[in-house]
Scaffold this motif. Structure first.
Motif, PDB file in Angstrom:
ATOM      1  N   ALA A 173       5.130  -1.855   8.210  1.00  0.00           N
ATOM      2  CA  ALA A 173       4.366  -3.087   8.407  1.00  0.00           C
ATOM      3  C   ALA A 173       4.239  -3.851   7.091  1.00  0.00           C
ATOM      4  CB  ALA A 173       2.982  -2.765   8.970  1.00  0.00           C
ATOM      5  N   GLU A 174       4.430  -5.168   7.146  1.00  0.00           N
ATOM      6  CA  GLU A 174       4.296  -6.027   5.973  1.00  0.00           C
ATOM      7  C   GLU A 174       2.842  -6.058   5.512  1.00  0.00           C
ATOM      8  OE1 GLU A 174       6.530  -7.970   4.283  1.00  0.00           O
ATOM      9  OE2 GLU A 174       8.319  -7.427   5.459  1.00  0.00           O
ATOM     10  N   ILE A 175       2.634  -6.007   4.194  1.00  0.00           N
ATOM     11  CA  ILE A 175       1.276  -5.939   3.651  1.00  0.00           C
ATOM     12  C   ILE A 175       0.657  -7.321   3.497  1.00  0.00           C
ATOM     13  CG2 ILE A 175      -0.087  -5.328   1.614  1.00  0.00           C
ATOM     14  CD1 ILE A 175       1.851  -2.996   1.152  1.00  0.00           C
ATOM     15  N   TYR A 176       1.381  -8.277   2.938  1.00  0.00           N
ATOM     16  CA  TYR A 176       0.759  -9.518   2.461  1.00  0.00           C
ATOM     17  C   TYR A 176       0.936 -10.690   3.424  1.00  0.00           C
ATOM     18  CZ  TYR A 176       0.369  -6.972  -1.911  1.00  0.00           C
ATOM     19  OH  TYR A 176       0.056  -6.027  -2.855  1.00  0.00           O
ATOM     20  N   ARG A 177      -0.078 -11.545   3.441  1.00  0.00           N
ATOM     21  CA  ARG A 177      -0.022 -12.795   4.199  1.00  0.00           C
ATOM     22  C   ARG A 177       0.807 -13.851   3.467  1.00  0.00           C
ATOM     23  NH1 ARG A 177      -4.390 -12.840   7.855  1.00  0.00           N
ATOM     24  NH2 ARG A 177      -5.993 -11.280   7.400  1.00  0.00           N
ATOM     25  N   VAL A 178       0.677 -13.892   2.142  1.00  0.00           N
ATOM     26  CA  VAL A 178       1.317 -14.927   1.326  1.00  0.00           C
ATOM     27  C   VAL A 178       1.920 -14.269   0.088  1.00  0.00           C
ATOM     28  CG1 VAL A 178      -0.248 -16.758   2.111  1.00  0.00           C
ATOM     29  CG2 VAL A 178      -0.851 -15.372   0.098  1.00  0.00           C
ATOM     30  N   LYS A 179       2.662 -15.081  -0.687  1.00  0.00           N
ATOM     31  CA  LYS A 179       3.213 -14.577  -1.933  1.00  0.00           C
ATOM     32  C   LYS A 179       2.105 -14.393  -2.967  1.00  0.00           C
ATOM     33  CE  LYS A 179       7.926 -16.269  -1.445  1.00  0.00           C
ATOM     34  NZ  LYS A 179       9.080 -16.927  -2.131  1.00  0.00           N
ATOM     35  N   LEU A 180       2.356 -13.486  -3.923  1.00  0.00           N
ATOM     36  CA  LEU A 180       1.368 -13.153  -4.942  1.00  0.00           C
ATOM     37  C   LEU A 180       1.581 -13.995  -6.199  1.00  0.00           C
ATOM     38  CD1 LEU A 180       1.625  -9.253  -4.736  1.00  0.00           C
ATOM     39  CD2 LEU A 180      -0.096 -10.705  -3.651  1.00  0.00           C
ATOM     40  N   PRO A 181       0.508 -14.289  -6.930  1.00  0.00           N
ATOM     41  CA  PRO A 181       0.678 -14.902  -8.258  1.00  0.00           C
ATOM     42  C   PRO A 181       1.448 -13.946  -9.171  1.00  0.00           C
ATOM     43  CG  PRO A 181      -1.615 -15.007  -7.520  1.00  0.00           C
ATOM     44  CD  PRO A 181      -0.906 -14.097  -6.572  1.00  0.00           C
ATOM     45  N   ALA A 182       2.298 -14.466 -10.024  1.00  0.00           N
ATOM     46  CA  ALA A 182       3.108 -13.625 -10.914  1.00  0.00           C
ATOM     47  C   ALA A 182       2.243 -12.767 -11.823  1.00  0.00           C
ATOM     48  CB  ALA A 182       4.049 -14.496 -11.732  1.00  0.00           C
ATOM     49  N   ARG A 183       1.050 -13.267 -12.174  1.00  0.00           N
ATOM     50  CA  ARG A 183       0.190 -12.511 -13.091  1.00  0.00           C
ATOM     51  C   ARG A 183      -0.259 -11.181 -12.486  1.00  0.00           C
ATOM     52  NH1 ARG A 183      -3.140 -16.437 -10.872  1.00  0.00           N
ATOM     53  NH2 ARG A 183      -5.002 -15.610  -9.811  1.00  0.00           N
ATOM     54  N   GLU A 184      -0.201 -11.074 -11.150  1.00  0.00           N
ATOM     55  CA  GLU A 184      -0.609  -9.819 -10.497  1.00  0.00           C
ATOM     56  C   GLU A 184       0.247  -8.650 -10.970  1.00  0.00           C
ATOM     57  OE1 GLU A 184      -2.807  -8.536  -8.153  1.00  0.00           O
ATOM     58  OE2 GLU A 184      -4.030 -10.317  -8.491  1.00  0.00           O
ATOM     59  N   ALA A 185       1.539  -8.895 -11.151  1.00  0.00           N
ATOM     60  CA  ALA A 185       2.426  -7.808 -11.560  1.00  0.00           C
ATOM     61  C   ALA A 185       2.021  -7.267 -12.926  1.00  0.00           C
ATOM     62  CB  ALA A 185       3.872  -8.290 -11.580  1.00  0.00           C
ATOM     63  N   GLU A 186       1.845  -8.149 -13.897  1.00  0.00           N
ATOM     64  CA  GLU A 186       1.477  -7.699 -15.235  1.00  0.00           C
ATOM     65  C   GLU A 186       0.111  -7.042 -15.243  1.00  0.00           C
ATOM     66  OE1 GLU A 186       1.061  -6.719 -19.104  1.00  0.00           O
ATOM     67  OE2 GLU A 186       2.883  -7.172 -17.966  1.00  0.00           O
ATOM     68  N   GLU A 187      -0.839  -7.595 -14.485  1.00  0.00           N
ATOM     69  CA  GLU A 187      -2.180  -7.026 -14.486  1.00  0.00           C
ATOM     70  C   GLU A 187      -2.185  -5.622 -13.905  1.00  0.00           C
ATOM     71  OE1 GLU A 187      -5.852  -8.065 -11.816  1.00  0.00           O
ATOM     72  OE2 GLU A 187      -5.964  -9.293 -13.638  1.00  0.00           O
ATOM     73  N   ARG A 188      -1.523  -5.420 -12.795  1.00  0.00           N
ATOM     74  CA  ARG A 188      -1.508  -4.088 -12.179  1.00  0.00           C
ATOM     75  C   ARG A 188      -0.767  -3.083 -13.055  1.00  0.00           C
ATOM     76  NH1 ARG A 188      -0.554  -5.363  -5.658  1.00  0.00           N
ATOM     77  NH2 ARG A 188      -1.837  -7.254  -5.626  1.00  0.00           N
ATOM     78  N   LEU A 189       0.315  -3.519 -13.666  1.00  0.00           N
ATOM     79  CA  LEU A 189       1.073  -2.612 -14.519  1.00  0.00           C
ATOM     80  C   LEU A 189       0.310  -2.276 -15.801  1.00  0.00           C
ATOM     81  CD1 LEU A 189       4.650  -4.148 -14.157  1.00  0.00           C
ATOM     82  CD2 LEU A 189       3.871  -1.958 -13.236  1.00  0.00           C
ATOM     83  N   SER A 190      -0.275  -3.277 -16.431  1.00  0.00           N
ATOM     84  CA  SER A 190      -0.931  -3.044 -17.723  1.00  0.00           C
ATOM     85  C   SER A 190      -2.280  -2.359 -17.571  1.00  0.00           C
ATOM     86  CB  SER A 190      -1.094  -4.362 -18.482  1.00  0.00           C
ATOM     87  OG  SER A 190      -1.949  -5.254 -17.785  1.00  0.00           O
ATOM     88  N   ARG A 191      -3.026  -2.687 -16.528  1.00  0.00           N
ATOM     89  CA  ARG A 191      -4.383  -2.152 -16.395  1.00  0.00           C
ATOM     90  C   ARG A 191      -4.418  -0.801 -15.684  1.00  0.00           C
ATOM     91  NH1 ARG A 191      -8.282  -6.222 -17.235  1.00  0.00           N
ATOM     92  NH2 ARG A 191      -9.741  -4.460 -17.314  1.00  0.00           N
ATOM     93  N   LEU A 192      -3.411  -0.491 -14.877  1.00  0.00           N
ATOM     94  CA  LEU A 192      -3.472   0.718 -14.062  1.00  0.00           C
ATOM     95  C   LEU A 192      -2.246   1.618 -14.235  1.00  0.00           C
ATOM     96  CD1 LEU A 192      -4.839  -0.941 -10.792  1.00  0.00           C
ATOM     97  CD2 LEU A 192      -6.147   0.388 -12.463  1.00  0.00           C
ATOM     98  N   TYR A 193      -1.063   1.066 -14.073  1.00  0.00           N
ATOM     99  CA  TYR A 193       0.159   1.872 -14.094  1.00  0.00           C
ATOM    100  C   TYR A 193       0.396   2.510 -15.463  1.00  0.00           C
ATOM    101  CZ  TYR A 193       5.175   2.923 -13.637  1.00  0.00           C
ATOM    102  OH  TYR A 193       6.406   3.546 -13.618  1.00  0.00           O
TER     103      TYR A 193
END
Length: 339
Positions: A173-193
């Motif tokens: 099943a698809e997760i998202y309704r819309v596309k994500l802001p590009a900053r989401e990738a850096e934030e998730r990677l830098s703050r959590l991953y």
């Protein structure tokens, strides 16, 4: 930097984890109670309390009083703190998002701490960020703008929607309704991953320095199916762990009544690939547990057999972690030890 100082940094919240001394299973009770009460999401008009919680503490780090075995346990997919912004951006229900969780695997393996091994468990959910993928396994088509982080050439997992920021949950099943802001990738990677992998790597380095070898046990669960065994052990077909370790693990789990397969259908993911270097004394073994053994897969709740399965896993781990470290050290080190 030594692990002692890293642990002190984690305690201060500078890395993102929480240091907790524990004797095992009881250390995870608060995680389950939080799940049964629901995610930390906040109400309308409030900040995203769950996201703030994750940024303050992206993983749980549970340590024995003294590390006495050359093993480190990791649970990258059992996180169950769902940011409010994430759930609002999703087209799926809360239960639908949880289909990707390796639910309660951290509790199934929690007895490892009492055996003298540290354990790290992600608090962020797999549907939000997959710690068992490479940081560049991103799908640019998921984002509104050009990504400001390195992106690997598209591979099978990204094309299937199962990259480091997944597009789908495990049932497709698809997760998202819309596309994500590009900053989401850096934030998730830098703050959590990155904090998760920084701490995991340092624990393994410290273990290798102390014992002359280090074993990562990467803990997972798999959806049930008629042909799936109880347990699948993955060592990337012998590339990530010694044959002695694989044979020992297979024997120990079979002794506890589990049916066991090797590498099929799960041979190991990103963590097994990057941390498994048996010729250097670094071993990585992925363990997948059939969810039908311990979980109500529809309600995503522990079933009546959970305690028994956790006990049997604990007994198998007791035998596995007792393996002679000399068998896991690099060939040259073993020769020197014999002189």
């Amino acid at each position: 930097m030594s692990l002692t100082r890293d642990f002190a940094t984690a305690r201060k919240g500078l890395i993102g984890g929480r240091l907790r001394w524990s004797t095992g299973f009881a250390g995870f009770e608060n995680r389950r109670r939080m799940t049964l009460k629901g995610a930390q999401t906040g109400k309308d008009g409030e900040g995203d309390l769950a996201l703030e919680s994750l940024h303050a503490r992206g993983f749980d780090l549970v340590l024995p009083q003294r590390q006495s075995v050359p093993f480190v346990f990791a649970s990258p997919h059992s996180g169950r703190v769902y940011p409010r912004g994430f759930t609002l951006a999703s087209r799926l229900s809360a239960l639908g998002l949880r289909r990707s969780e390796d639910a309660f695997v951290d509790e199934l393996f929690a007895s490892a701490v009492a055996l003298g091994a540290p354990m790290i468990a992600a608090r962020f959910p797999r549907a939000y960020l997959d710690a068992n993928r490479g940081p560049g396994e991103l799908d640019p088509a998921m984002f509104e703008d050009t990504l400001g982080v390195p992106v690997d050439p598209p591979g099978t997992r990204v094309n299937a929607g199962l990259g480091v920021i997944p597009r789908i949950v495990r049932d497709g099943a698809e997760i998202y309704r819309v596309k994500l802001p590009a900053r989401e990738a850096e934030e998730r990677l830098s703050r959590l991953y990155r904090p998760y992998h920084t701490m995991l790597a340092k624990m393994l380095e410290e273990t290798r320095a102390r014992f002359g070898c280090a074993v990562l046990i990467d803990c997972h669960s798999m959806p049930s199916a008629a042909a799936i065994p109880d347990i699948v052990l993955g060592d990337r077909y012998g590339m990530a762990a010694s044959h002695a370790l694989m044979r020992r693990a297979e024997h120990d789990f079979e002794r506890r009544g589990f049916t066991v397969a090797r590498n099929t259908p799960y041979a190991g993911g990103y963590s097994t690939h990057i941390y498994g270097r048996p010729m250097l004394g670094h071993h990585a073994l992925q363990i997948e547990i059939n969810r039908a053994l311990y979980l109500d897969e529809e309600r995503i709740e522990p079933n009546a057999r959970f305690s028994d399965v956790a006990h049997r896993i604990g007994e198998a781990l007791r035998e596995l972690t007792a393996i002679e470290p000399a068998l896991l050290r690099p060939t040259g080190a073993r020769a020197l030890a014999a002189e």
